[in-house]
Design a protein around this motif. Sequence first.
Motif, PDB file in Angstrom:
ATOM      1  N   ARG A 120      22.093  43.580  40.793  1.00 40.22           N
ATOM      2  CA  ARG A 120      21.329  43.047  43.274  1.00 40.22           C
ATOM      3  C   ARG A 120      20.094  41.846  42.654  1.00 40.22           C
ATOM      4  O   ARG A 120      20.602  41.041  42.956  1.00 40.22           O
ATOM      5  CB  ARG A 120      20.978  43.924  42.882  1.00 40.22           C
ATOM      6  N   SER A 157      25.435  38.777  51.162  1.00 41.91           N
ATOM      7  CA  SER A 157      25.521  40.171  50.449  1.00 41.91           C
ATOM      8  C   SER A 157      26.359  39.726  49.229  1.00 41.91           C
ATOM      9  O   SER A 157      26.465  38.792  49.167  1.00 41.91           O
ATOM     10  CB  SER A 157      26.314  40.802  51.429  1.00 41.91           C
ATOM     11  N   ASP A 160      29.898  43.704  44.518  1.00 44.61           N
ATOM     12  CA  ASP A 160      30.125  44.502  42.978  1.00 44.61           C
ATOM     13  C   ASP A 160      31.357  44.606  42.033  1.00 44.61           C
ATOM     14  O   ASP A 160      31.921  44.735  41.132  1.00 44.61           O
ATOM     15  CB  ASP A 160      29.246  45.579  42.758  1.00 44.61           C
ATOM     16  N   CYS A 219      25.233  46.797  48.922  1.00 48.12           N
ATOM     17  CA  CYS A 219      24.570  45.976  47.957  1.00 48.12           C
ATOM     18  C   CYS A 219      23.860  44.171  48.666  1.00 48.12           C
ATOM     19  O   CYS A 219      23.327  43.696  47.760  1.00 48.12           O
ATOM     20  CB  CYS A 219      24.808  45.464  46.580  1.00 48.12           C
ATOM     21  N   ARG A 221      21.637  41.565  50.273  1.00 48.46           N
ATOM     22  CA  ARG A 221      20.148  40.910  50.109  1.00 48.46           C
ATOM     23  C   ARG A 221      19.515  41.976  51.112  1.00 48.46           C
ATOM     24  O   ARG A 221      19.216  41.969  52.089  1.00 48.46           O
ATOM     25  CB  ARG A 221      20.218  39.960  50.388  1.00 48.46           C
TER      26      ARG A 221
END
Length: 221
Positions: A120, A157, A160, A219, A221
């Motif tokens: 992140r 965003s 992952d 996850c 910003r």
Amino acid sequence: MEVMVHERETSVLRRKTEAAKTGAGTAPITAARAVTLALSKAAQDRLDLPLQVTAIEEVMRSLADLPEMLEDLSLLAVIEGPAEALGVLALPPATLATLIEMQTMGRFGKTMPAPRKPTRIDAAIAADFVDAVLAEIEEALISEPAISWAGGFRFASHLDDPRPLGLLLEDVSYRVWTAELSFGATGERSGGFLWSGSRSRRRGGASSRSPGLGKATACGR
């Protein structure tokens, strides 16, 4: 987020009108040229990093094909534009490592760091560069027909894993731009870049994406 997207869309329309008034008679710019210029300018202006695009290609792909085009361990930035349109911008490991080194140390080392899974924190560091590239593409195409599908996107965003792309994105055809990059005054490093967006902008604001969007982009910003 909706307010920010609306403001960007309004800004695009205003600048498009202004460009139409002042740009009469100028040669049109291609999307490939816009991407090339945007990458070089964003790297130079933001990071004082010489960047050259050594090859660039546009292809059309289905949503199911997108994950296969992504290099392993790439940072996957979900980008959002007008009418809730979403796309993906991917920074492969070598590109991401170079950007992070430039932002944290002001230079990149002689040895390439070993590839690793982006975090992140990596995404937060790279977000400004992503936004700068998208803004430069938008500025270059502001008076061209391509602005209808290329304008108004910014970092939203990061993912992952590429597997949620099937839930996040619409099941339509996508324009996919892939580029080979050279970093440094003498090309000491090489890297890649991928940017994809729907082939045509969806009309209207109603979302047809999965209700799992919030979880998949947790996850962000």
